[in-house]
Design a protein around this motif. Sequence first.
Motif, PDB file in Angstrom:
ATOM      1  N   THR A 107      52.372  31.634  66.206  1.00  0.00           N
ATOM      2  CA  THR A 107      51.316  32.425  65.581  1.00  0.00           C
ATOM      3  C   THR A 107      51.928  33.442  64.622  1.00  0.00           C
ATOM      4  O   THR A 107      53.123  33.749  64.693  1.00  0.00           O
ATOM      5  CB  THR A 107      50.472  33.203  66.622  1.00  0.00           C
ATOM      6  N   VAL A 108      51.092  33.976  63.729  1.00  0.00           N
ATOM      7  CA  VAL A 108      51.456  35.128  62.913  1.00  0.00           C
ATOM      8  C   VAL A 108      50.252  36.054  62.825  1.00  0.00           C
ATOM      9  O   VAL A 108      49.104  35.621  62.914  1.00  0.00           O
ATOM     10  CB  VAL A 108      51.901  34.744  61.480  1.00  0.00           C
ATOM     11  N   VAL A 109      50.548  37.320  62.641  1.00  0.00           N
ATOM     12  CA  VAL A 109      49.503  38.314  62.400  1.00  0.00           C
ATOM     13  C   VAL A 109      49.541  38.648  60.912  1.00  0.00           C
ATOM     14  O   VAL A 109      50.551  39.151  60.407  1.00  0.00           O
ATOM     15  CB  VAL A 109      49.737  39.589  63.236  1.00  0.00           C
ATOM     16  N   THR A 110      48.473  38.353  60.210  1.00  0.00           N
ATOM     17  CA  THR A 110      48.428  38.701  58.789  1.00  0.00           C
ATOM     18  C   THR A 110      48.295  40.215  58.657  1.00  0.00           C
ATOM     19  O   THR A 110      47.700  40.881  59.504  1.00  0.00           O
ATOM     20  CB  THR A 110      47.253  38.014  58.089  1.00  0.00           C
ATOM     21  N   THR A 111      48.878  40.744  57.615  1.00  0.00           N
ATOM     22  CA  THR A 111      48.831  42.197  57.409  1.00  0.00           C
ATOM     23  C   THR A 111      48.398  42.488  55.979  1.00  0.00           C
ATOM     24  O   THR A 111      48.448  41.638  55.096  1.00  0.00           O
ATOM     25  CB  THR A 111      50.209  42.848  57.649  1.00  0.00           C
ATOM     26  N   ASP A 112      47.984  43.724  55.761  1.00  0.00           N
ATOM     27  CA  ASP A 112      47.603  44.173  54.431  1.00  0.00           C
ATOM     28  C   ASP A 112      48.011  45.624  54.288  1.00  0.00           C
ATOM     29  O   ASP A 112      48.192  46.341  55.281  1.00  0.00           O
ATOM     30  CB  ASP A 112      46.094  44.023  54.222  1.00  0.00           C
ATOM     31  N   ARG A 113      48.179  46.051  53.040  1.00  0.00           N
ATOM     32  CA  ARG A 113      48.554  47.431  52.790  1.00  0.00           C
ATOM     33  C   ARG A 113      47.333  48.331  52.939  1.00  0.00           C
ATOM     34  O   ARG A 113      46.306  48.140  52.279  1.00  0.00           O
ATOM     35  CB  ARG A 113      49.140  47.599  51.391  1.00  0.00           C
ATOM     36  N   GLY A 114      47.405  49.306  53.837  1.00  0.00           N
ATOM     37  CA  GLY A 114      46.308  50.220  54.043  1.00  0.00           C
ATOM     38  C   GLY A 114      46.264  51.326  53.004  1.00  0.00           C
ATOM     39  O   GLY A 114      47.167  51.474  52.173  1.00  0.00           O
ATOM     40  N   LYS A 115      45.223  52.119  53.037  1.00  0.00           N
ATOM     41  CA  LYS A 115      45.038  53.183  52.051  1.00  0.00           C
ATOM     42  C   LYS A 115      46.110  54.264  52.155  1.00  0.00           C
ATOM     43  O   LYS A 115      46.407  54.941  51.182  1.00  0.00           O
ATOM     44  CB  LYS A 115      43.648  53.800  52.220  1.00  0.00           C
ATOM     45  N   ASN A 116      46.689  54.427  53.345  1.00  0.00           N
ATOM     46  CA  ASN A 116      47.732  55.443  53.522  1.00  0.00           C
ATOM     47  C   ASN A 116      49.131  54.916  53.245  1.00  0.00           C
ATOM     48  O   ASN A 116      50.125  55.606  53.488  1.00  0.00           O
ATOM     49  CB  ASN A 116      47.662  56.011  54.944  1.00  0.00           C
ATOM     50  N   PRO A 153      59.347  40.245  62.969  1.00  0.00           N
ATOM     51  CA  PRO A 153      59.138  41.461  63.754  1.00  0.00           C
ATOM     52  C   PRO A 153      57.645  41.715  63.982  1.00  0.00           C
ATOM     53  O   PRO A 153      56.843  41.672  63.041  1.00  0.00           O
ATOM     54  CB  PRO A 153      59.769  42.551  62.881  1.00  0.00           C
ATOM     55  N   ARG A 154      57.294  41.910  65.239  1.00  0.00           N
ATOM     56  CA  ARG A 154      55.894  42.138  65.659  1.00  0.00           C
ATOM     57  C   ARG A 154      54.984  40.979  65.257  1.00  0.00           C
ATOM     58  O   ARG A 154      53.767  41.112  65.206  1.00  0.00           O
ATOM     59  CB  ARG A 154      55.359  43.447  65.074  1.00  0.00           C
ATOM     60  N   ASP A 155      55.579  39.826  64.946  1.00  0.00           N
ATOM     61  CA  ASP A 155      54.843  38.630  64.514  1.00  0.00           C
ATOM     62  C   ASP A 155      54.066  38.859  63.223  1.00  0.00           C
ATOM     63  O   ASP A 155      53.140  38.110  62.904  1.00  0.00           O
ATOM     64  CB  ASP A 155      53.865  38.156  65.598  1.00  0.00           C
ATOM     65  N   GLU A 156      54.460  39.854  62.431  1.00  0.00           N
ATOM     66  CA  GLU A 156      53.687  40.218  61.247  1.00  0.00           C
ATOM     67  C   GLU A 156      54.118  39.431  60.011  1.00  0.00           C
ATOM     68  O   GLU A 156      55.292  39.441  59.625  1.00  0.00           O
ATOM     69  CB  GLU A 156      53.808  41.715  60.977  1.00  0.00           C
ATOM     70  N   LEU A 157      53.157  38.773  59.412  1.00  0.00           N
ATOM     71  CA  LEU A 157      53.354  38.090  58.145  1.00  0.00           C
ATOM     72  C   LEU A 157      53.016  39.072  57.032  1.00  0.00           C
ATOM     73  O   LEU A 157      51.854  39.443  56.847  1.00  0.00           O
ATOM     74  CB  LEU A 157      52.457  36.856  58.060  1.00  0.00           C
ATOM     75  N   ILE A 158      54.028  39.496  56.275  1.00  0.00           N
ATOM     76  CA  ILE A 158      53.836  40.507  55.231  1.00  0.00           C
ATOM     77  C   ILE A 158      53.652  39.858  53.864  1.00  0.00           C
ATOM     78  O   ILE A 158      52.975  40.407  52.997  1.00  0.00           O
ATOM     79  CB  ILE A 158      55.042  41.474  55.206  1.00  0.00           C
ATOM     80  N   GLY A 163      49.567  35.550  53.541  1.00  0.00           N
ATOM     81  CA  GLY A 163      48.492  36.115  54.350  1.00  0.00           C
ATOM     82  C   GLY A 163      47.138  36.182  53.659  1.00  0.00           C
ATOM     83  O   GLY A 163      46.126  35.706  54.203  1.00  0.00           O
ATOM     84  N   PRO A 164      47.042  36.779  52.473  1.00  0.00           N
ATOM     85  CA  PRO A 164      45.732  36.865  51.813  1.00  0.00           C
ATOM     86  C   PRO A 164      45.128  35.498  51.485  1.00  0.00           C
ATOM     87  O   PRO A 164      43.901  35.337  51.533  1.00  0.00           O
ATOM     88  CB  PRO A 164      46.041  37.650  50.531  1.00  0.00           C
ATOM     89  N   ILE A 165      45.963  34.515  51.181  1.00  0.00           N
ATOM     90  CA  ILE A 165      45.454  33.159  50.937  1.00  0.00           C
ATOM     91  C   ILE A 165      44.891  32.575  52.230  1.00  0.00           C
ATOM     92  O   ILE A 165      43.826  31.921  52.222  1.00  0.00           O
ATOM     93  CB  ILE A 165      46.571  32.256  50.379  1.00  0.00           C
ATOM     94  N   MET A 166      45.557  32.797  53.347  1.00  0.00           N
ATOM     95  CA  MET A 166      45.063  32.298  54.627  1.00  0.00           C
ATOM     96  C   MET A 166      43.688  32.880  54.929  1.00  0.00           C
ATOM     97  O   MET A 166      42.777  32.152  55.350  1.00  0.00           O
ATOM     98  CB  MET A 166      46.061  32.646  55.734  1.00  0.00           C
ATOM     99  N   ARG A 167      43.528  34.169  54.693  1.00  0.00           N
ATOM    100  CA  ARG A 167      42.230  34.800  54.961  1.00  0.00           C
ATOM    101  C   ARG A 167      41.159  34.331  53.988  1.00  0.00           C
ATOM    102  O   ARG A 167      39.970  34.343  54.323  1.00  0.00           O
ATOM    103  CB  ARG A 167      42.380  36.321  54.891  1.00  0.00           C
ATOM    104  N   THR A 168      41.563  33.895  52.798  1.00  0.00           N
ATOM    105  CA  THR A 168      40.605  33.439  51.798  1.00  0.00           C
ATOM    106  C   THR A 168      40.137  32.013  52.068  1.00  0.00           C
ATOM    107  O   THR A 168      38.942  31.715  52.031  1.00  0.00           O
ATOM    108  CB  THR A 168      41.226  33.522  50.384  1.00  0.00           C
TER     109      THR A 168
END
Length: 324
Positions: A107-116, A153-158, A163-168
């Motif tokens: 598995t992977v966890v998709t990530t995105d850049r937050g406002k902070n 690390p942390r299973d995060e796909l950066i 990631g954004p294509i997977m969510r799309t």
Amino acid sequence: MAKIIAGLASSHAFALIDPSDWDARRERNVVGYKQRYGVAPPPHPKIAEENNDIRNRKHRNVRNGLDFLRDETQRSKPDAIILVGDDQSENFVESNLPQIAIYLGETVVTTDRGKNGQRERGPTYRCHARLARELLHGLVERDFDVASCAAFPRDELISHAHGPIMRTVDPNAEIPFVLLFVNAIHVPAIGPARCYRLGQAIKNILDHNGSEDRVAIYASGGLSHFTSGYPWPHYKGPFGYGSISEDFDRELMAVLARGEGEKFAQLTSSDLLDNGDIEFRSWMVLLGAVGNIPTKINVYEPIYSAIGGMGVAYWDLEENSRRR
């Protein structure tokens, strides 16, 4: 044997966000350029020619293409999607920059850049670990030196090419992915002909893997764009920051529409670098896998306020085989 049922390709980054966010995203890109090179680049003059109506109309064409990719994927329900993209110092950094890498985790966890500025964890996606291992072994046997990655690390796909294509294309996280990384941004990078042969090798492995898997392959990246992350120290071409190589892009898309993708194996790395199309390597991998089949949909829009040429394409291999 497994079979490839569809090919999908699209731009990412600005193509996936609303035009109302482009100005802020473009300003952040300018800041990134200044941090790298000590001076802010001038805005491209064609940005002023794109009012909101033009921006929205052009992006609507791209968005309709992306919606088509999503809808066709939901309709065809492939057993796996091989997602090909580059990594821009995200999951792979200077201490470890493979030309080709494949992810072997479950598995992977998709990530995105937050406002902070911190990364925010998003949906978890399954990965097709068995198929990834088969591709790894098959590619190495076929003389491709492929790096493998068992976990992030942390299973995060950066990687923003993945990631954004997977969510799309799979917003409900129903389809397992095989994540393939092909270097594009870091010079030297794998050549176009080698990318094409990589795609051919992937098809050959699927043809002989003994399963009944129905597989789609998705190329993420392009088209021409000259942004802050471009490898400017190696660039000797005619374009500057914010430019779009429209003629080159349009010729690429025209060749795809005619089903003559094999011709691109004659391109050189310099051809891609000079014209801002270094991410077209992902499309080259796809083309080697799908062969000389015309695109079913073919969208291209140069959008200067989004710093790039946007493209979307779809190859329906099942429909093509029924016509034979």
